[in-house]
Write an enzyme that holds these catalytic residues in place. Structure first.
Site, mmCIF file in Angstrom:
data_model
loop_
_atom_site.group_PDB
_atom_site.id
_atom_site.type_symbol
_atom_site.label_atom_id
_atom_site.label_comp_id
_atom_site.label_asym_id
_atom_site.label_seq_id
_atom_site.Cartn_x
_atom_site.Cartn_y
_atom_site.Cartn_z
ATOM 1 N N HIS A 33 44.262 27.743 34.666
ATOM 2 C CA HIS A 33 43.604 29.053 34.743
ATOM 3 C C HIS A 33 42.263 28.975 34.011
ATOM 4 O O HIS A 33 42.136 28.270 33.011
ATOM 5 C CB HIS A 33 44.496 30.132 34.114
ATOM 6 N N LYS A 59 49.224 37.452 31.560
ATOM 7 C CA LYS A 59 48.357 36.977 30.466
ATOM 8 C C LYS A 59 49.014 37.311 29.121
ATOM 9 O O LYS A 59 50.222 37.181 29.004
ATOM 10 C CB LYS A 59 46.942 37.546 30.636
HETATM 11 P P1 13P Z 1 42.315 40.334 37.170
HETATM 12 O O1 13P Z 1 43.190 40.687 38.351
HETATM 13 O O2 13P Z 1 42.590 41.162 35.952
HETATM 14 O O3 13P Z 1 40.882 40.248 37.556
HETATM 15 O O4 13P Z 1 42.748 38.828 36.738
HETATM 16 C C1 13P Z 1 42.799 37.847 37.691
HETATM 17 C C2 13P Z 1 43.425 36.654 37.087
HETATM 18 O O5 13P Z 1 42.853 36.010 36.226
HETATM 19 C C3 13P Z 1 44.772 36.283 37.546
HETATM 20 O O6 13P Z 1 45.138 35.028 37.088
#
Ligand code: 13P
Length: 249
Positions: free
Chosen positions: A97, A12
């Site tokens: 996403h 992210k």
């Molecule tokens: P988390 O593992 O932080 O819940 O995030 C999942 C995600 O959005 C992966 O693309």
């Protein structure tokens, strides 16, 4: 034929500079521990992609983008095309996403165009789908997943060029996960729906994503039709990421 699991880290908006290179280096050092067990993928922010790819060159860890434009070039300020990601060293790209669908109002048609662009550039599209809490509470899980699959997977989708990630929106970053039974029924439904439109659906990798961590990984990864995980927070630590990978088989 058994499908080899894919353990994918979605960084992210983290790890954009030196921190991303250090994380990539730490993962690469330990990658041999999971050799043969699963494939590894990291998806750093776009500005770090080339440097991370260079750091991981020669390792077993693949690199992916987190988003791409639906066209290969043109007047699209701030956007990044799939061929650019490929040139920078990516072999995968995440599309659709829920944070893109939510923060940037991306609908299924746009996700389909982006995924087609990924395919055209020779990238494997990691197409994300999943219901919101309100949709689950309203009993709409299967209907939402069916609509997202029909709308987001481009023509020409195959097991070789596409991975589908089931990420319930309410499970992302919350520490909450569906039960194993809920994941099993969602993934069975997803595979059946994909089989209606794509070749080789039995071999197409279906990832679960949403609050995967080293503690719950073994259980989540052993659910029927779960062929790996898409991990957010826990992928930002090499030890946690590798611990999850070690739970795959
Ligand atoms: P988390 O593992 O932080 O819940 O995030 C999942 C995600 O959005 C992966 O693309």
């Amino acid at each position: 034929m058994a499908v080899k699991p894919l353990i994918a880290g979605n960084w992210k908006m983290n790890g954009g500079g030196g921190a991303g290179i250090a994380l990539a280096r730490a993962i690469a050092e330990r990658a041999p521990e999971v050799a043969g067990r699963c494939d590894l993928l990291v998806c750093p922010p776009a500005v770090a992609l080339a440097a991370v790819a260079e750091t991981l060159a020669g390792s077993a860890v693949a690199v992916g983008g987190q988003d791409c434009h639906g066209q290969s070039s043109g007047a699209h300020t701030g956007d990044i095309s799939a061929p650019m990601l490929a040139e920078a060293g990516a072999s995968f790209v995440i599309t659709g996403h829920s944070e893109r669908r939510g923060d940037h109002f991306e609908g299924n048609a746009l996700v389909r165009d982006k995924s087609a662009a990924a395919h055209d550039a020779g990238l494997i599209a990691v197409i994300c789908i999943g219901e919101t809490a309100a949709q689950r509470d309203g009993g709409q899980v299967f209907a939402v997943l069916s609509e997202q699959i029909a709308g987001s997977l481009p023509q020409g989708t195959t097991a070789a060029n596409t991975v589908v990630a089931y990420e319930p929106v309410w499970a992302i970053g919350t520490g909450r996960t569906p039960t194993a039974a809920e994941i099993a029924e969602a993934h069975a439904h997803i595979r059946a729906e994909i089989a209606r439109i794509a070749a080789g659906a039995a071999d197409l990798r279906l990832l679960y994503g949403g609050s995967v961590n080293p503690e719950n990984a073994a259980e989540l990864l052993s659910v029927d039709n779960v062929n790996g995980a898409l991990i957010g927070g826990a992928s930002l630590d090499a030890g946690s990421f590798l611990a999850i990978a070690l739970a795959a088989s």
